[in-house]
Design a protein around this motif. Structure first.
Motif: not given
Length: 251
Positions: A1-13, A27-32
């Motif tokens: 089962m893939e585990i979600l490591k990082l979630s980036v939501q609506g970043l603006s600059k 999103d970035v998965r664990s170990g990806e």
């Protein structure tokens, strides 16, 4: 089962009225191994600096293991970064460069010498422990920078164009070395590059950026087969085919 490591939501600059990042979400998965690919000015380096905490976004959120780290200081983000110029201390030898940052972390300080030696061996520099950066090749300097980043036990490693200064042969060898390390350690890596060959050779998935937005995020095979997205076709597919045809002329 893939585990979600990082979630980036609506970043603006925004810089002086220019939207460098425009509501970027992924999103970035664990170990990806995720590559962020794009031409100069697409927003990929700004994204990296926001992830590590060197810049603050104008809006949006960053979650690590479900915890909001958007406003957290860099040392509390459980991330490490390998810069384009490696940022090694020229007056220190290999072993001292690797263990330097551990001196400022009480939980790592006691084992700094032992861990530094283990990491130097891991990246294949055991015979060069007493050399200073000026005595090392570009590829060897990169290995020192990676070992130094690993010393702090980051859960995510960010790499900012780490091979841009290497010659072609060294770059190929380092791509293989980096993939080997990532596979053996199971570390999550986010790799920023403008080079299609690096992205397609290393990545589990590739995120292609253009003018502050994500054009596509998918596995290399599906991106290379894509023809409906005009930017992806021009920047990736046509470019890669041209490179392959050029190489054929010399064979």
């Amino acid at each position: 089962m893939e585990i979600l490591k990082l979630s980036v939501q609506g970043l603006s600059k925004n810089y002086d009225g220019l939207e460098v990042l425009d509501a970027v979400s992924f999103d970035v998965r664990s170990g990806e191994f995720l590559s962020v690919l794009g031409s100069s000015g697409c927003g990929k380096t700004t994204l990296l600096r926001i992830l590590i905490g060197l810049l603050e976004p104008d809006s949006g959120k960053i979650f690590l293991d479900g915890v909001d780290i958007t406003r957290e200081i860099p040392s509390k983000r459980k991330m490490g970064i390998v810069f384009q110029n490696y940022a090694l201390f020229s007056n220190m030898n290999v072993i001292d460069n690797v263990k330097y940052a551990m001196k400022f972390h009480s939980e790592l300080k006691a084992q700094a010498d032992k861990r530094a030696k283990e990491l130097v061996e891991l990246v294949g520099l055991a015979e060069h422990v007493n050399k200073k950066p000026g005595e090392l090749s570009g590829g060897q300097q990169q290995r020192v920078a990676i070992a130094r980043t690993l010393a702090l036990r980051p859960e995510i490693i960010l790499l900012d164009e780490p091979m841009s200064a290497l010659d072609a042969e060294t770059r190929i060898n380092m791509m293989a070395e980096l993939k080997r390390l990532q596979k053996n350690l199971g570390t999550t890596m986010i790799y920023v590059t403008h080079d299609q060959e690096e992205a397609f050779s290393l990545s589990d998935r590739i995120m292609i950026m253009n003018r502050g937005k994500i054009e596509v995020l998918d596995v290399p095979e599906k991106i290379f087969a894509m023809s409906s997205n005009e930017y992806v076709k021009k920047f990736v597919i046509d470019n890669m085919k041209a490179r392959i045809n050029m190489l054929k002329r010399f064979n």
